[in-house]
Scaffold this active site. Structure first.
Site, PDB file in Angstrom:
ATOM      1  N   ARG A 162       0.859  -1.175   0.000  1.00  0.00           N
ATOM      2  CA  ARG A 162       0.000   0.000   0.000  1.00  0.00           C
ATOM      3  C   ARG A 162       0.903   1.235   0.000  1.00  0.00           C
ATOM      4  NH1 ARG A 162      -2.209  -3.556   3.949  1.00  0.00           N
ATOM      5  NH2 ARG A 162      -4.325  -4.260   3.435  1.00  0.00           N
ATOM      6  N   LYS A 185      -2.537  -2.731   7.750  1.00  0.00           N
ATOM      7  CA  LYS A 185      -3.813  -2.351   8.369  1.00  0.00           C
ATOM      8  C   LYS A 185      -4.072  -3.178   9.621  1.00  0.00           C
ATOM      9  CE  LYS A 185      -6.551  -0.546   4.530  1.00  0.00           C
ATOM     10  NZ  LYS A 185      -7.802  -0.718   3.752  1.00  0.00           N
ATOM     11  N   HIS A 253      -2.552   3.136  -6.241  1.00  0.00           N
ATOM     12  CA  HIS A 253      -3.143   1.910  -5.693  1.00  0.00           C
ATOM     13  C   HIS A 253      -3.375   0.873  -6.778  1.00  0.00           C
ATOM     14  CE1 HIS A 253      -4.835  -0.240  -2.337  1.00  0.00           C
ATOM     15  NE2 HIS A 253      -5.940  -0.504  -3.011  1.00  0.00           N
ATOM     16  N   ARG A 256      -0.725  -1.791  -6.939  1.00  0.00           N
ATOM     17  CA  ARG A 256      -0.896  -2.902  -5.992  1.00  0.00           C
ATOM     18  C   ARG A 256      -1.883  -3.925  -6.566  1.00  0.00           C
ATOM     19  NH1 ARG A 256      -1.302  -4.615  -0.385  1.00  0.00           N
ATOM     20  NH2 ARG A 256      -3.483  -4.834   0.278  1.00  0.00           N
ATOM     21  N   HIS A 279      -4.354  -9.071   3.304  1.00  0.00           N
ATOM     22  CA  HIS A 279      -5.818  -9.031   3.428  1.00  0.00           C
ATOM     23  C   HIS A 279      -6.245  -9.897   4.608  1.00  0.00           C
ATOM     24  CE1 HIS A 279      -6.471  -7.955  -1.088  1.00  0.00           C
ATOM     25  NE2 HIS A 279      -6.254  -6.903  -0.345  1.00  0.00           N
ATOM     26  N   TYR A 288      -9.739 -10.557  -7.286  1.00  0.00           N
ATOM     27  CA  TYR A 288      -8.824 -10.670  -8.409  1.00  0.00           C
ATOM     28  C   TYR A 288      -9.145 -11.854  -9.315  1.00  0.00           C
ATOM     29  CZ  TYR A 288      -6.417  -7.197  -5.724  1.00  0.00           C
ATOM     30  OH  TYR A 288      -6.136  -6.044  -5.028  1.00  0.00           O
TER      31      TYR A 288
END
Length: 307
Positions: A162, A185, A253, A256, A279, A288
């Site tokens: 990120r 995150k 972004h 990524r 994630h 994806y």
């Protein structure tokens, strides 16, 4: 409508946020979104019933209450996607409160989120991703700034970082190791392999940067020596895509997204890609598969002979 509700409900909201912060490691942005969603919900109930709702009264929320709240939120302009997120926040809060206070939250948990079309990420082609990196390396007036921007975008595409993660690297990260430890995150750690091209790009930047890497300080610096802002990387990416004739979706972004999509196209395992991206849920990474399927169908339609 202003936000207003009973002190008991407010205390419960703060206790829930503290719980998420302490046990789940929720990020500041996530906690802020949760706080806003639930506060609006509690405030609506306060206005809807014309009384201050204590914890005992919250235990009696009905399905009509939930439908009225959702209709109100749509009426004040909330999109279906945003309402679905708000409903998820409310359900999480009420589930936690029900466990603590000992009531049945079925009427809240049974509320259905509105349907919405989930936007698919728009990855660049492999050729476009390489062209962006090359273009970024050419367009800055100062050679060290060009090297800096190229190093950042190489990390985004080459490691799937990120923007905040790349810009969060400090002086200790140089020279980049073969495996980088990233704190993403929710304060979750993951290990990310570093390609030689990324190590070389960062080394070239450090060699030309007038500000030597310092432990505890940002690795990527602005022109005056302060931490590099993501706005400047977005601007560099915008200039590159305009020079190359790429669409507006070619953002930092998107690099990524491109990293993940190209790995999947090359036969990468979905769970391994989930780990690399950091994630929390596999369902996020599964986007994806839809992106890749869309690309395959485009190729099929273009190549298949028509009768």
């Amino acid at each position: 409508m202003g936000i207003g509700f009973s002190p008991a409900a407010g205390d419960a909201l703060l206790a829930w946020l503290d719980h998420l912060r302490a046990l789940d490691g929720a990020s500041a942005n996530t906690l802020s979104a949760y706080r806003s969603d639930v506060a609006w919900f509690l405030s609506f109930l306060h206005e809807h019933h014309g009384e201050s709702l204590g914890l005992a009264r919250l235990a009696t929320i009905t399905q009509p209450d939930m439908r009225a709240w959702m209709a109100h939120e749509r009426g004040r302009g909330l999109s279906a996607r945003s309402l679905a997120r708000a409903l998820s926040s409310v359900k999480n809060f009420m589930r936690w409160l029900a466990e603590r206070e000992g009531f049945d939250p079925t009427h809240v948990l049974a509320a259905r989120a509105p349907k919405y079309t989930r936007k698919l990420p728009r990855p660049l082609t492999e050729e476009a991703a390489r062209a962006v990196i090359e273009q970024v390396d050419l367009q800055a007036s100062e050679p060290w700034i060009a090297a800096r921007d190229a190093a950042v975008v190489t990390l985004l595409y080459g490691c799937g970082l990120r923007v905040s993660e790349a810009l969060g690297l400090t002086g200790e990260a140089h020279p980049l190791p073969e495996v980088l430890r990233i704190r993403g995150k929710g304060d979750k750690e993951r290990l990310v392999p570093v390609l030689p091209a990324a190590r070389e790009a960062v080394a070239a930047y450090v060699a030309s940067c007038p500000y030597p890497p310092t432990p505890g300080e940002a690795l990527f610096r602005g022109a005056r020596g302060g931490p590099l802002s993501r706005r400047l990387i977005a601007r560099a990416m915008e200039r590159a895509r305009m020079s190359l004739g790429l669409p507006a979706t070619a953002t930092p972004h998107a690099l990524r997204h491109s990293f993940a999509t190209h790995l999947l196209s090359a036969g990468g395992d979905l769970r391994a890609i989930q780990e690399l991206l950091g994630h929390a849920s596999l369902s996020t990474t599964q986007i994806y598969t839809a992106v890749d399927a869309t690309r395959i169908m485009e190729v099929y339609r273009a190549a298949h002979p028509r009768a």
